[in-house]
Design a protein around this motif. Structure first.
Motif, short mmCIF file in Angstrom:
data_model
loop_
_atom_site.label_atom_id
_atom_site.label_comp_id
_atom_site.label_asym_id
_atom_site.label_seq_id
_atom_site.Cartn_x
_atom_site.Cartn_y
_atom_site.Cartn_z
N ASP A 1 37.30 -22.83 29.33
CA ASP A 1 38.09 -23.93 28.78
C ASP A 1 37.88 -25.22 29.55
O ASP A 1 37.76 -26.31 28.96
N VAL A 2 37.83 -25.13 30.88
CA VAL A 2 37.64 -26.34 31.70
C VAL A 2 36.25 -26.94 31.47
O VAL A 2 36.07 -28.16 31.54
N LEU A 3 35.27 -26.08 31.17
CA LEU A 3 33.90 -26.56 30.98
C LEU A 3 33.62 -27.00 29.55
O LEU A 3 32.50 -27.39 29.23
N SER A 4 34.62 -26.94 28.68
CA SER A 4 34.46 -27.37 27.28
C SER A 4 35.51 -28.43 26.97
O SER A 4 36.58 -28.43 27.56
N PRO A 5 35.22 -29.35 26.03
CA PRO A 5 36.25 -30.34 25.65
C PRO A 5 37.51 -29.63 25.15
O PRO A 5 37.40 -28.55 24.58
N PRO A 6 38.71 -30.22 25.41
CA PRO A 6 38.93 -31.54 26.01
C PRO A 6 38.83 -31.48 27.54
O PRO A 6 39.13 -30.47 28.15
N TYR A 7 38.40 -32.60 28.12
CA TYR A 7 38.28 -32.72 29.56
C TYR A 7 39.27 -33.76 30.09
O TYR A 7 39.54 -34.75 29.43
N HIS A 8 39.70 -33.55 31.33
CA HIS A 8 40.26 -34.68 32.08
C HIS A 8 39.09 -35.64 32.34
O HIS A 8 37.96 -35.20 32.56
N PRO A 9 39.31 -36.97 32.31
CA PRO A 9 38.20 -37.90 32.54
C PRO A 9 37.44 -37.63 33.84
O PRO A 9 36.23 -37.85 33.90
N TYR A 10 38.12 -37.16 34.88
CA TYR A 10 37.44 -36.87 36.14
C TYR A 10 36.55 -35.64 36.00
O TYR A 10 35.41 -35.63 36.47
N THR A 11 37.04 -34.60 35.33
CA THR A 11 36.22 -33.42 35.08
C THR A 11 34.98 -33.78 34.28
O THR A 11 33.86 -33.33 34.58
N ASP B 1 44.59 -35.53 21.29
CA ASP B 1 43.58 -35.60 20.24
C ASP B 1 42.41 -36.51 20.63
O ASP B 1 41.27 -36.28 20.24
N GLU B 2 42.69 -37.52 21.47
CA GLU B 2 41.62 -38.38 21.96
C GLU B 2 40.75 -37.62 22.98
O GLU B 2 39.53 -37.75 22.98
N LEU B 3 41.38 -36.84 23.85
CA LEU B 3 40.62 -36.02 24.79
C LEU B 3 39.78 -34.99 24.06
O LEU B 3 38.66 -34.66 24.49
N MET B 4 40.27 -34.48 22.95
CA MET B 4 39.54 -33.47 22.18
C MET B 4 38.25 -34.04 21.58
O MET B 4 37.31 -33.30 21.32
N ARG B 5 38.21 -35.36 21.35
CA ARG B 5 37.04 -35.96 20.72
C ARG B 5 35.89 -36.20 21.69
O ARG B 5 34.82 -36.64 21.28
N ALA B 6 36.10 -35.91 22.97
CA ALA B 6 35.03 -36.13 23.95
C ALA B 6 33.86 -35.19 23.67
O ALA B 6 34.05 -34.01 23.37
N PRO B 7 32.62 -35.69 23.74
CA PRO B 7 31.46 -34.81 23.55
C PRO B 7 31.32 -33.86 24.73
O PRO B 7 31.80 -34.14 25.84
N SER B 8 30.67 -32.74 24.51
CA SER B 8 30.45 -31.79 25.59
C SER B 8 29.59 -32.43 26.67
O SER B 8 28.61 -33.13 26.38
N ALA B 9 29.97 -32.21 27.92
CA ALA B 9 29.20 -32.73 29.05
C ALA B 9 28.15 -31.74 29.54
O ALA B 9 27.45 -32.00 30.51
#
Length: 694
Positions: free
Chosen positions: A597-607, A680-688
């Motif tokens: 879960d931590v390695l997939s969106p949503p992420y904290h901006p620092y993660t 919902d905004e954090l969920m829209r982050a692309p995978s890092a």
């Protein structure tokens, strides 16, 4: 490639020892052109740094050199010392691995960067200082004029490394030699330094000889790669060929030893390179890698030639064009432990706090009134919240990974939960018993059941004590094993961590880095613990040794039902070994949850920023664009009223982030993110993560 600026031709470096001749380099040939980066990779002891020191003329008188080192047509082997000194700094610059030992702590930064200009170009000190300030600005340091007056200890590790780079380029050299320049840096600072070096190479046409054991860094910075093993070049060629279509078994083994950054975790243990590094006084006949090679045949007993084709690629292996991939580990697929659902955690920290009081840099003296009458001087100080209201738990049989940059408080938290450091506030429950405020005399059971494996085995093992005695001391202090049975017990522990029983009578200097770390693990196991803090246990190890130690820790966890708090700044390692991951910044946990879960969106901006900065060893593996953080410092005490990350966050919302504590959001059960951004905004982050790893 145009004619190389720097050429090594059949370079051999030998030392005479009591046992015979040791060949640190054996007929090494390579070249570096203007505007090109050649990466030299290999395990510790392979001779990488010897190439750098031989080129710079920094070897001692005991070193015997044969062959040729030519810079722009000038032969450097046998060159007189005065001419060497004139080349160093002026035409050939060097950046060493550790800025803490390379910078003079008693000189201001500006003076140290200006010194080469005074020596090589005859500038006056005021003129040299102006040029030094310009160089500090060119390497991206903020407020360079003010920073020139600072001392090295007042700078972060990344800023110190930039000062070293500024000092190396200030005289406009044509070749830059970099010896592991990012090894001691966090992944975000490492990414900044690599961006800087790439910019300097392009803007100045610098040739770079980049020495490292990090294959991800090689893929990020290099044009060509030279793989060195036991003093010999075993493979050389373009980056895409060496990393993407490796020909030599050793290169294949290095790549196979890397943990992969993937949200899927691992289904198979890493396959490390077997065996030990060869004895360079008495090397094996024929192919020097044959004793460790899974593809070795009878023909490998003959010496192998390095055959280079018209593209400049080649491998020192007679069957390099027909080798299969590196064999996978011969172990059953690893299944993550469904640790402790519904069970009481083995360890629980509740609102844990550790504060330090330290003098402020440049803070001066504050005068107060003692007894309300007498003037009394006090050094102006500030409170540092190394651990700031942290609540975590570690369940039985679980590995909790703890990641974050240097200075985030990871090691302080690890030592606090072991009561090696007393907490300032909060509760610390070990199997339901609060040990946070327990007196030292009541901690005997905790000392036995909770242990630590340190980052650097060289500093944690007594060089004057046999390794067996070091382990036996823990057995004597914390167990009921009788004196007459201790040696057998310690030998059983050595056997469990994969060391021969005869190593009981060896001293630390007689062991390799990986073997010393195994001794540290055996010492931690000596008390029969339930919980172990692993504080950066593989960060100082080569990739193959790292893989062996990670597999060992994993096997011990499964066999002995151990729980780990695994501290690291390497997200690939944590993704490989952890069941859950906690991301820490400036004393606080900003995200925690199951590893997938931590390695997939949503992420904290620092993660997300940490993940985007991880360099990948696979050419062509695609990631989303790297996120660049603002600055490289944690918040001051006056900036801690809101989110501690707001001073560097590229997505900060303004006053609310600066003044209000972020709420905990839970996108999935057990996955918590402390952030003001809507879920919902954090969920829209692309995978890092790289697409090739998903």
């Amino acid at each position: 490639m145009t004619a190389p600026l720097l050429t090594l031709d059949n370079l051999t470096l030998a030392y005479q020892t009591g046992r015979g001749t040791l060949r640190a380099l054996n007929s090494v040939s390579l070249g570096v052109g203007a505007g090109e980066t050649l990466a030299v990779v290999g395990e510790s002891g392979s001779g990488k740094s010897s190439i750098a020191f031989a080129t710079m003329g920094l070897l001692g008188p005991e070193a015997a050199i044969s062959g040729s080192i030519r810079f722009d047509g000038t032969e450097l082997v046998g060159l007189d010392e005065a001419s060497r000194r004139d080349l160093r700094g002026r035409s050939i610059g060097m950046v060493f691995q550790d800025p803490f030992t390379s910078l003079n702590p008693s000189l201001r930064v500006g003076e140290q960067v200006a010194e080469p200009l005074v020596y090589h170009q005859g500038l006056t000190r005021p003129a040299a200082l102006e040029r030094a300030i310009a160089a500090l600005g060119e390497v991206g340091l903020p407020s360079p004029r003010e920073l020139a007056s600072a001392y090295p200890h007042q700078l972060s590790g990344g800023m110190q490394q930039r000062v070293l780079i500024a000092s190396a380029i200030v005289c406009d050299p044509r070749i830059l030699i970099l010896d592991e320049p990012t090894t001691a840096l966090d992944v975000t600072v490492e990414a900044q330094i690599l961006d800087l070096l790439d910019h300097l190479r392009r803007s100045r046409g610098l040739g770079m000889l980049f020495i490292t054991h990090n294959l991800g860094v090689v893929n990020r910075i290099a044009d060509r790669v030279c793989v060195l093993y036991a003093g010999q070049v075993v493979e050389i060629g373009a980056k895409e060929a060496v990393l993407g279509r490796s020909s030599h078994p050793y290169t294949k083994g290095l790549l196979a030893s890397l943990p992969q950054l993937s949200a899927q975790g691992r289904s198979q243990r890493i396959a490390p390179i077997p065996g030990r590094f060869p004895d360079l006084v008495d090397p094996p006949p024929g192919c020097i890698f044959a004793p460790r090679c899974p593809f070795a045949e009878e023909k490998c007993a003959a010496p192998q030639a390095l055959t280079v084709d018209e593209t400049g690629s080649g491998a020192r292996c007679w069957k390099s064009d027909r080798l299969p991939g590196w064999p996978q580990a011969d172990t059953a697929p690893r299944v993550a432990q469904p640790a402790g659902a519904g069970e009481e955690p083995l360890l629980r920290a509740e609102h844990l706090v550790k504060r330090y009081r330290r003098g402020r840099i440049g803070g001066g003296i504050a005068w107060t009134r003692k007894f309300g009458v007498l003037p009394w001087p006090e050094v102006r100080a500030e409170i540092v919240n190394a651990v700031d209201d942290i609540s975590i738990d570690v369940r039985r049989g679980e590995t909790l990974g703890l990641v974050g940059e240097s200075g985030s408080g990871k090691s302080t938290l690890g030592r606090t939960v072991l009561r090696l450091i007393d907490p300032s506030a909060g509760r610390l429950l070990f199997e339901g018993v609060d040990v946070a405020a327990a007196p030292a005399d009541d901690l005997q059971d905790l000392r036995k059941r909770a242990q630590i494996v340190f980052q650097n085995p060289d500093s944690s093992l007594n060089p004057r004590r046999k390794v067996g005695d070091a382990i036996a001391r823990a057995v004597a202090l914390q167990t009921n094993v009788p004196r007459e049975g201790r040696r057998a017990h310690v030998e059983d522990l050595l056997d469990r961590v994969g060391l021969p029983r005869s190593y009981y009578d060896r001293y630390p200097h007689q062991l390799s880095g990986g073997e010393k770390q195994r001794v540290g693990i055996a010492r931690a196991l000596a008390t029969g613990p339930d919980f172990i803090v692993c504080d950066e246990p593989v960060s100082a190890l080569d990739v193959s040794v790292q893989a062996t130690v990670l597999n060992l820790l994993d096997e011990l966890r499964d066999d002995l039902k151990l729980s780990y708090l695994f501290i690291s700044h390497d997200l690939s390692v944590v993704a490989y070994i952890a069941d859950r991951i906690a991301v820490m910044y400036s004393g606080r946990i900003c995200e925690i949850g199951d590893a997938k879960d931590v390695l997939s969106p949503p992420y904290h901006p620092y993660t997300q920023a940490l993940l985007s900065a991880v360099p990948l060893a696979t050419p062509g593996a695609e990631k989303s664009e790297r996120i660049r953080l603002r600055g490289d410092r944690p918040p001051s005490e006056g900036e801690r009223s809101g989110c501690v990350f707001h001073t560097r966050c590229p997505r900060a919302l303004g006053d609310i982030c600066a003044t209000s504590t972020p709420p905990l959001q839970e996108p999935r059960p057990g996955h918590r993110i402390a952030c003001h951004l809507p879920l919902d905004e954090l969920m829209r982050a692309p995978s890092a993560l790289p697409t090739a790893a998903e």
